[in-house]
Design a protein around this motif. Structure first.
Motif, mmCIF file in Angstrom:
data_model
loop_
_atom_site.group_PDB
_atom_site.id
_atom_site.type_symbol
_atom_site.label_atom_id
_atom_site.label_comp_id
_atom_site.label_asym_id
_atom_site.label_seq_id
_atom_site.Cartn_x
_atom_site.Cartn_y
_atom_site.Cartn_z
ATOM 1 N N TYR A 138 0.825 -1.205 0.000
ATOM 2 C CA TYR A 138 0.000 0.000 0.000
ATOM 3 C C TYR A 138 0.862 1.258 0.000
ATOM 4 N N PHE A 139 1.813 1.319 0.917
ATOM 5 C CA PHE A 139 2.644 2.523 1.034
ATOM 6 C C PHE A 139 3.582 2.686 -0.156
ATOM 7 N N THR A 140 4.045 1.575 -0.714
ATOM 8 C CA THR A 140 4.955 1.659 -1.860
ATOM 9 C C THR A 140 4.257 2.253 -3.073
ATOM 10 N N ILE A 141 3.079 1.729 -3.390
ATOM 11 C CA ILE A 141 2.354 2.216 -4.566
ATOM 12 C C ILE A 141 1.844 3.633 -4.318
ATOM 13 N N ARG A 142 1.482 3.929 -3.082
ATOM 14 C CA ARG A 142 1.031 5.283 -2.763
ATOM 15 C C ARG A 142 2.142 6.302 -3.008
ATOM 16 N N SER A 143 3.382 5.922 -2.694
ATOM 17 C CA SER A 143 4.493 6.846 -2.889
ATOM 18 C C SER A 143 4.792 7.098 -4.361
ATOM 19 N N VAL A 144 4.358 6.160 -5.214
ATOM 20 C CA VAL A 144 4.616 6.290 -6.652
ATOM 21 C C VAL A 144 3.594 7.211 -7.313
ATOM 22 N N VAL A 145 2.328 7.082 -6.895
ATOM 23 C CA VAL A 145 1.260 7.882 -7.515
ATOM 24 C C VAL A 145 0.469 8.631 -6.438
ATOM 25 N N PRO A 146 1.072 9.587 -5.756
ATOM 26 C CA PRO A 146 0.375 10.303 -4.668
ATOM 27 C C PRO A 146 -0.838 11.097 -5.139
ATOM 28 N N GLU A 147 -0.785 11.584 -6.396
ATOM 29 C CA GLU A 147 -1.924 12.359 -6.904
ATOM 30 C C GLU A 147 -3.168 11.493 -7.011
ATOM 31 N N MET A 148 -2.995 10.262 -7.463
ATOM 32 C CA MET A 148 -4.126 9.343 -7.569
ATOM 33 C C MET A 148 -4.717 9.069 -6.192
ATOM 34 N N TRP A 149 -3.858 8.882 -5.197
ATOM 35 C CA TRP A 149 -4.326 8.616 -3.829
ATOM 36 C C TRP A 149 -5.163 9.776 -3.304
ATOM 37 N N GLU A 150 -4.722 10.969 -3.563
ATOM 38 C CA GLU A 150 -5.434 12.148 -3.080
ATOM 39 C C GLU A 150 -6.816 12.255 -3.704
ATOM 40 N N ALA A 151 -6.900 11.931 -4.987
ATOM 41 C CA ALA A 151 -8.184 12.028 -5.683
ATOM 42 C C ALA A 151 -9.140 10.908 -5.271
ATOM 43 N N HIS A 198 -14.076 8.378 -0.169
ATOM 44 C CA HIS A 198 -14.463 7.528 0.954
ATOM 45 C C HIS A 198 -15.408 8.258 1.892
ATOM 46 N N ASP A 199 -16.355 7.501 2.449
ATOM 47 C CA ASP A 199 -17.248 8.019 3.483
ATOM 48 C C ASP A 199 -16.618 7.667 4.834
ATOM 49 N N VAL A 200 -15.865 8.609 5.388
ATOM 50 C CA VAL A 200 -15.114 8.344 6.617
ATOM 51 C C VAL A 200 -16.050 8.099 7.798
ATOM 52 N N VAL A 201 -17.169 8.798 7.836
ATOM 53 C CA VAL A 201 -18.119 8.630 8.941
ATOM 54 C C VAL A 201 -18.682 7.210 8.932
ATOM 55 N N PHE A 202 -19.093 6.745 7.763
ATOM 56 C CA PHE A 202 -19.625 5.388 7.647
ATOM 57 C C PHE A 202 -18.566 4.364 8.038
ATOM 58 N N LEU A 260 -5.589 -0.748 9.305
ATOM 59 C CA LEU A 260 -6.034 -0.451 7.947
ATOM 60 C C LEU A 260 -6.909 0.801 7.917
ATOM 61 N N PHE A 261 -7.794 0.907 8.891
ATOM 62 C CA PHE A 261 -8.677 2.075 8.962
ATOM 63 C C PHE A 261 -7.861 3.351 9.094
ATOM 64 N N PHE A 262 -6.865 3.343 9.958
ATOM 65 C CA PHE A 262 -6.047 4.522 10.159
ATOM 66 C C PHE A 262 -5.287 4.895 8.881
ATOM 67 N N VAL A 263 -4.749 3.885 8.208
ATOM 68 C CA VAL A 263 -3.953 4.134 7.015
ATOM 69 C C VAL A 263 -4.830 4.609 5.855
ATOM 70 N N ILE A 264 -5.961 3.931 5.650
ATOM 71 C CA ILE A 264 -6.790 4.204 4.467
ATOM 72 C C ILE A 264 -7.691 5.414 4.655
#
Length: 212
Positions: A44-57, A62-66, A204-208
Motif C-alpha cells: 500500500y505505502f509503496t504504490i502510494r508513494s509512486v502515484v500520490p496524486e491518484m491517492w489524493e483524488a 471515501h465516506d469516513v463517517v460510515f 487499515l482504517f487509520f492508514v486508508i
C-alpha cells in the motif's frame, strides 16, 4: 534421623508448567498471518508513494463517517468476544438465567453477539464496496482500486473465517457433554484470532481513512 524426618526435609522438585501446545501453535500461526498483512501494508505505502496524486483524488471518495461506524462495530465485537473468554475461563458455556439478563450470559451468548456484530461489519463493507464501484473505484479501475480491494478484501476474508470459527466454537460447546479445558482452550484461541483481525482492521482504517 528418622525416616519421617528425612522425608519431610527432602527437597521438593518444582512442578514444570509447560505452555499449552495448542495455544503456542496458534500464536505461531498468527505470527505468520501478521507477516502477510505486513506485506500488504508495505504494498500500500509503496504504490502510494509512486502515484500520490491518484491517492489524493480517490481517497476523497471515501465516506469516513460510515467507515468509522463500521469500525466501531467491529471493535465492539472484540469487547463482547472477550466477555465470552471470561466465561470460558470459568467454564460457563451457557446462560444460567433469562436471555434478557446479560449478567447470566455464558460464553455461547457472548460469542453469538460477537458473530452478529462481525456479520454487520461484513455487510457494511459490502455496502461500501457497492458505493465505491458506483463512483468509479473498482478493483480493475486503477492502482488505488487494486490496492484498496486487495488489502480490505483479504481482511474481509479473515473476518469471514472468524465468523465461521465462532460457529465452530459455539457448536463444540453445545456438543460437549461437559465443557472442560479443551473446549475452553479452543474458545480462547479463537478469541486471539478475532482480536488479531480487529487490530489489523484498526491499522487499515487509520492508514486508508485517516492518513489517506
Amino acid at each position: 534421623m528418622s525416616t519421617a524426618t528425612a522425608t519431610s526435609t527432602a527437597p521438593v522438585h518444582p512442578v514444570v508448567n509447560r505452555p499449552n501446545t495448542t495455544t503456542v501453535g496458534f500464536i505461531v500461526w498468527l505470527s505468520s498471518e501478521l507477516m502477510f498483512f505486513a506485506a500488504l501494508f508495505a504494498m500500500y505505502f509503496t504504490i502510494r508513494s509512486v502515484v500520490p496524486e491518484m491517492w489524493e483524488a480517490e481517497t476523497a471518495k471515501h465516506d469516513v463517517v460510515f467507515a468509522s461506524i463500521n469500525t466501531t462495530i467491529l471493535v465492539l465485537s472484540s469487547v463482547t468476544c472477550q466477555f465470552g473468554v471470561f466465561k470460558a475461563e470459568h467454564f460457563k458455556p451457557r446462560r444460567t438465567g433469562s436471555l434478557l439478563n446479560i449478567g447470566s450470559w455464558g460464553m455461547v451468548e457472548w460469542y453469538y453477539l460477537s458473530f452478529i456484530l462481525g456479520a454487520i461489519f461484513i455487510g457494511g463493507q459490502v455496502l461500501e464496496y457497492a458505493t465505491l464501484v458506483s463512483e468509479g473505484i473498482a478493483i480493475n479501475s486503477n492502482a488505488y482500486g487494486s490496492v484498496f480491494y486487495l488489502t480490505t478484501g483479504f481482511h474481509g476474508l479473515h473476518v469471514l473465517g472468524g465468523l465461521l470459527a465462532f460457529l465452530l466454537v459455539i457448536g463444540r460447546a453445545h456438543a460437549a457433554k461437559r465443557f472442560g479445558h479443551r473446549e475452553a482452550t479452543f474458545a480462547i484461541c479463537m478469541s486471539y484470532y478475532w482480536h488479531f483481525v480487529d487490530i489489523v482492521w484498526v491499522g487499515l482504517f487509520f492508514v486508508i481513512y485517516i492518513l489517506m
